[in-house]
Write a protein that holds these residues in place. Sequence first.
Motif, mmCIF file in Angstrom:
data_model
loop_
_atom_site.group_PDB
_atom_site.id
_atom_site.type_symbol
_atom_site.label_atom_id
_atom_site.label_comp_id
_atom_site.label_asym_id
_atom_site.label_seq_id
_atom_site.Cartn_x
_atom_site.Cartn_y
_atom_site.Cartn_z
ATOM 1 N N PRO A 203 -4.852 6.541 -2.702
ATOM 2 C CA PRO A 203 -3.811 5.537 -2.430
ATOM 3 C C PRO A 203 -3.946 4.376 -3.415
ATOM 4 O O PRO A 203 -5.009 4.150 -3.996
ATOM 5 N N ARG A 204 -2.860 3.648 -3.575
ATOM 6 C CA ARG A 204 -2.900 2.477 -4.443
ATOM 7 C C ARG A 204 -2.011 1.387 -3.870
ATOM 8 O O ARG A 204 -1.103 1.650 -3.089
ATOM 9 N N LEU B 3 0.844 -1.187 0.000
ATOM 10 C CA LEU B 3 0.000 0.000 0.000
ATOM 11 C C LEU B 3 0.881 1.239 0.000
ATOM 12 O O LEU B 3 1.694 1.430 0.903
ATOM 13 N N LEU B 4 0.732 2.056 -1.040
ATOM 14 C CA LEU B 4 1.463 3.308 -1.118
ATOM 15 C C LEU B 4 0.556 4.438 -0.663
ATOM 16 O O LEU B 4 -0.615 4.498 -1.056
ATOM 17 N N PRO B 5 1.074 5.328 0.168
ATOM 18 C CA PRO B 5 0.236 6.433 0.641
ATOM 19 C C PRO B 5 -0.138 7.350 -0.514
ATOM 20 O O PRO B 5 0.556 7.406 -1.531
ATOM 21 N N ALA C 46 -7.917 0.286 -4.186
ATOM 22 C CA ALA C 46 -6.508 0.695 -4.266
ATOM 23 C C ALA C 46 -5.698 -0.351 -5.019
ATOM 24 O O ALA C 46 -4.785 -0.014 -5.780
ATOM 25 N N ALA C 47 -6.012 -1.622 -4.821
ATOM 26 C CA ALA C 47 -5.322 -2.687 -5.549
ATOM 27 C C ALA C 47 -5.634 -2.593 -7.040
ATOM 28 O O ALA C 47 -4.743 -2.752 -7.887
ATOM 29 N N ARG C 48 -6.862 -2.334 -7.370
ATOM 30 C CA ARG C 48 -7.256 -2.201 -8.780
ATOM 31 C C ARG C 48 -6.542 -1.007 -9.410
ATOM 32 O O ARG C 48 -6.033 -1.095 -10.527
#
Length: 163
Positions: A39-40, A26-28, A91-93
Motif C-alpha cells: 500500500p502507499r 491511503l491507497l489499498p 507507505a507515505a514514503r
Amino acid sequence: MSAVDELLAGARARLAGVPREGLGELLPPRRLLGIRRSPRIVRQGDAWHLGTLLLTDDELLATGDILRARAEVRRGFTAESQRRRAELAAAARRGGFAEGETVHIGWRRLDLDAIGRGAASDPVRIAGGEPQVRWSAKGGWVPLARYLEERVDLLLNPPGGAT
C-alpha cells in the motif's frame, strides 16, 4: 460571505508564506502482473495544521492521524500499534513524500455551507451566532476566532526549540 468564511480568509492571509504539511490518502495494495504491491499514501494536497483543523486554500478539514514519512526498515516492535504506524510511515514514503515529511491521513472535509446555515460540521459549529470549535474530542467549545488567532500565532512565532 459567512462569519466562518471571513475568519478563514483572514487566517489564510496571515499564513501566506508559512510552510504547509502534506495531505495524504491511503491507497489499498494493488496487483501488478499478479504480484501484490505494498500500500502507499499519495499526496492529495497540503494544508496549514491548526490543531484540530487543517486549512487549505479553499477548504477546512478536520485533522485525522499525523505521521512522518520514513523508509521501510525491518525491526522488532513491542506493540502492534507501533508496527501499524511504521507501515503507514513507509507507505507515505513509497507514495512520494520526502523522508521525515509530515503527512496527514484520515482527515475529512467540513461542510462550510452547512456551518454557515447554522448546522454543525464537527468540530465546528455556530452557537449563539458565534462560530465555535471543539479543540479536542472530549474538550469544550471555544470561539473559532480566538482559536484561529492562537494557532496562527503559533505557526508564525513558534516557541523556542519547536522549529
